[in-house]
Scaffold this motif. Structure first.
Motif, PDB file in Angstrom:
ATOM      1  N   ALA A  42      29.901 -15.891  28.254  1.00 47.65           N
ATOM      2  CA  ALA A  42      28.624 -15.311  27.865  1.00 47.65           C
ATOM      3  C   ALA A  42      27.500 -16.338  27.986  1.00 47.65           C
ATOM      4  N   TYR A  43      26.310 -15.848  28.275  1.00 46.51           N
ATOM      5  CA  TYR A  43      25.129 -16.697  28.307  1.00 46.51           C
ATOM      6  C   TYR A  43      24.540 -16.771  26.900  1.00 46.51           C
ATOM      7  N   PRO A  44      23.886 -17.885  26.552  1.00 50.69           N
ATOM      8  CA  PRO A  44      23.213 -17.931  25.257  1.00 50.69           C
ATOM      9  C   PRO A  44      22.074 -16.909  25.231  1.00 50.69           C
ATOM     10  N   GLY A  45      21.956 -16.187  24.128  1.00 43.64           N
ATOM     11  CA  GLY A  45      20.884 -15.209  24.004  1.00 43.64           C
ATOM     12  C   GLY A  45      21.103 -14.291  22.825  1.00 43.64           C
ATOM     13  N   TYR A  46      20.170 -13.356  22.642  1.00 47.35           N
ATOM     14  CA  TYR A  46      20.236 -12.447  21.506  1.00 47.35           C
ATOM     15  C   TYR A  46      19.354 -11.235  21.767  1.00 47.35           C
ATOM     16  N   LEU A  47      19.509 -10.219  20.910  1.00 45.08           N
ATOM     17  CA  LEU A  47      18.699  -9.007  20.932  1.00 45.08           C
ATOM     18  C   LEU A  47      17.896  -8.982  19.646  1.00 45.08           C
ATOM     19  N   HIS A  48      16.589  -8.762  19.761  1.00 43.13           N
ATOM     20  CA  HIS A  48      15.695  -8.741  18.603  1.00 43.13           C
ATOM     21  C   HIS A  48      14.973  -7.404  18.562  1.00 43.13           C
ATOM     22  N   GLU A  49      14.977  -6.772  17.409  1.00 47.75           N
ATOM     23  CA  GLU A  49      14.244  -5.514  17.251  1.00 47.75           C
ATOM     24  C   GLU A  49      12.810  -5.855  16.906  1.00 47.75           C
ATOM     25  N   GLY A  50      11.943  -5.752  17.874  1.00 43.91           N
ATOM     26  CA  GLY A  50      10.533  -6.083  17.714  1.00 43.91           C
ATOM     27  C   GLY A  50      10.038  -6.827  18.933  1.00 43.91           C
ATOM     28  N   ALA A  51       8.726  -7.023  18.987  1.00 45.78           N
ATOM     29  CA  ALA A  51       8.124  -7.722  20.119  1.00 45.78           C
ATOM     30  C   ALA A  51       8.191  -9.227  19.908  1.00 45.78           C
ATOM     31  N   MET A  52       8.264  -9.958  21.003  1.00 41.87           N
ATOM     32  CA  MET A  52       8.271 -11.426  20.958  1.00 41.87           C
ATOM     33  C   MET A  52       6.832 -11.896  20.771  1.00 41.87           C
ATOM     34  N   PRO A  53       6.594 -12.799  19.815  1.00 41.86           N
ATOM     35  CA  PRO A  53       5.239 -13.320  19.647  1.00 41.86           C
ATOM     36  C   PRO A  53       4.825 -14.162  20.856  1.00 41.86           C
ATOM     37  N   PRO A  54       3.526 -14.393  21.022  1.00 34.30           N
ATOM     38  CA  PRO A  54       3.070 -15.201  22.162  1.00 34.30           C
ATOM     39  C   PRO A  54       3.468 -16.661  22.019  1.00 34.30           C
ATOM     40  N   GLU A  55       3.391 -17.406  23.123  1.00 31.71           N
ATOM     41  CA  GLU A  55       3.703 -18.834  23.080  1.00 31.71           C
ATOM     42  C   GLU A  55       2.817 -19.514  22.049  1.00 31.71           C
ATOM     43  N   GLY A  56       3.389 -20.469  21.353  1.00 31.16           N
ATOM     44  CA  GLY A  56       2.674 -21.158  20.285  1.00 31.16           C
ATOM     45  C   GLY A  56       3.047 -20.620  18.915  1.00 31.16           C
ATOM     46  N   GLU A  57       3.622 -19.412  18.869  1.00 28.02           N
ATOM     47  CA  GLU A  57       4.051 -18.820  17.601  1.00 28.02           C
ATOM     48  C   GLU A  57       5.562 -18.604  17.573  1.00 28.02           C
ATOM     49  N   ARG A  58       6.266 -19.196  18.511  1.00 24.33           N
ATOM     50  CA  ARG A  58       7.716 -19.072  18.593  1.00 24.33           C
ATOM     51  C   ARG A  58       8.372 -20.322  18.020  1.00 24.33           C
ATOM     52  N   PHE A  59       9.700 -20.292  17.911  1.00 27.10           N
ATOM     53  CA  PHE A  59      10.442 -21.396  17.314  1.00 27.10           C
ATOM     54  C   PHE A  59      11.605 -21.804  18.207  1.00 27.10           C
ATOM     55  N   ARG A  60      11.988 -23.071  18.107  1.00 23.63           N
ATOM     56  CA  ARG A  60      13.132 -23.614  18.847  1.00 23.63           C
ATOM     57  C   ARG A  60      14.046 -24.366  17.885  1.00 23.63           C
ATOM     58  N   ILE A  61      15.263 -24.609  18.347  1.00 23.71           N
ATOM     59  CA  ILE A  61      16.256 -25.320  17.548  1.00 23.71           C
ATOM     60  C   ILE A  61      16.343 -26.768  18.037  1.00 23.71           C
TER      61      ILE A  61
END
Length: 155
Positions: A69-88
């Motif tokens: 499997a590839y890393p990834g996920y399903l999210h219910e909702g829209a993705m926020p624009p760049e600058g409002e996202r998060f990383r690990i």
């Protein structure tokens, strides 16, 4: 309702999990005789797709399930624009070399809580940072919120 699927896909056919480059030569004297391989860096490319229904999102989300499997996920909702996202940003290393902050992973998340839930499956020490900076938003081991981390600095 919008469904967002985030997947780290291979950069090309040669970096897919089932790719077989063919027979390997016994003597590696001539690079021309080596089997073809992917020379791209990074070998995974971030793809974000938004779907109107869960049924259209399921085939894309299926890439993140099962064997190879590839890393990834399903999210219910829209993705926020760049600058409002998060990383690990995980802590890596060992007792010999010491522990340090690794570079932030390329996978982006819409919320810090979703990122924390995703990385806790790995059972690793982590910090959740922004996608444009390395300022801590959430930490699994007590780093104060707002601390600016540097890649490679001791943890």
């Amino acid at each position: 309702m919008t469904f967002t699927v985030v997947v780290m896909e291979p950069c090309c056919v040669k970096s897919e999990p089932g790719y077989d480059p063919g027979p390997r030569p016994v003597w590696h004297r001539f690079p021309d005789s080596w089997p073809p391989s992917c020379n791209h860096w990074p070998k995974r490319v971030l793809t974000i797709t938004e779907h109107e229904t869960r049924e259209t999102a399921e085939p894309e989300y299926a890439k993140t399930l099962g064997w190879d499997a590839y890393p990834g996920y399903l999210h219910e909702g829209a993705m926020p624009p760049e600058g409002e996202r998060f990383r690990i940003m995980v802590v890596s290393g060992d007792l010999t070399r010491g522990y340090f902050h690794a570079a932030p992973e390329p996978l982006v998340f819409p919320t810090a809580e979703l990122a924390a839930g995703w990385v806790e499956k790995k059972r690793a020490l982590y910090n959740i940072v922004g996608d444009q900076d390395q300022r801590v938003r959430l930490s699994s081991y007590g780093v104060p919120v707002g601390t600016e981390l540097l890649t490679g600095e001791p943890a």
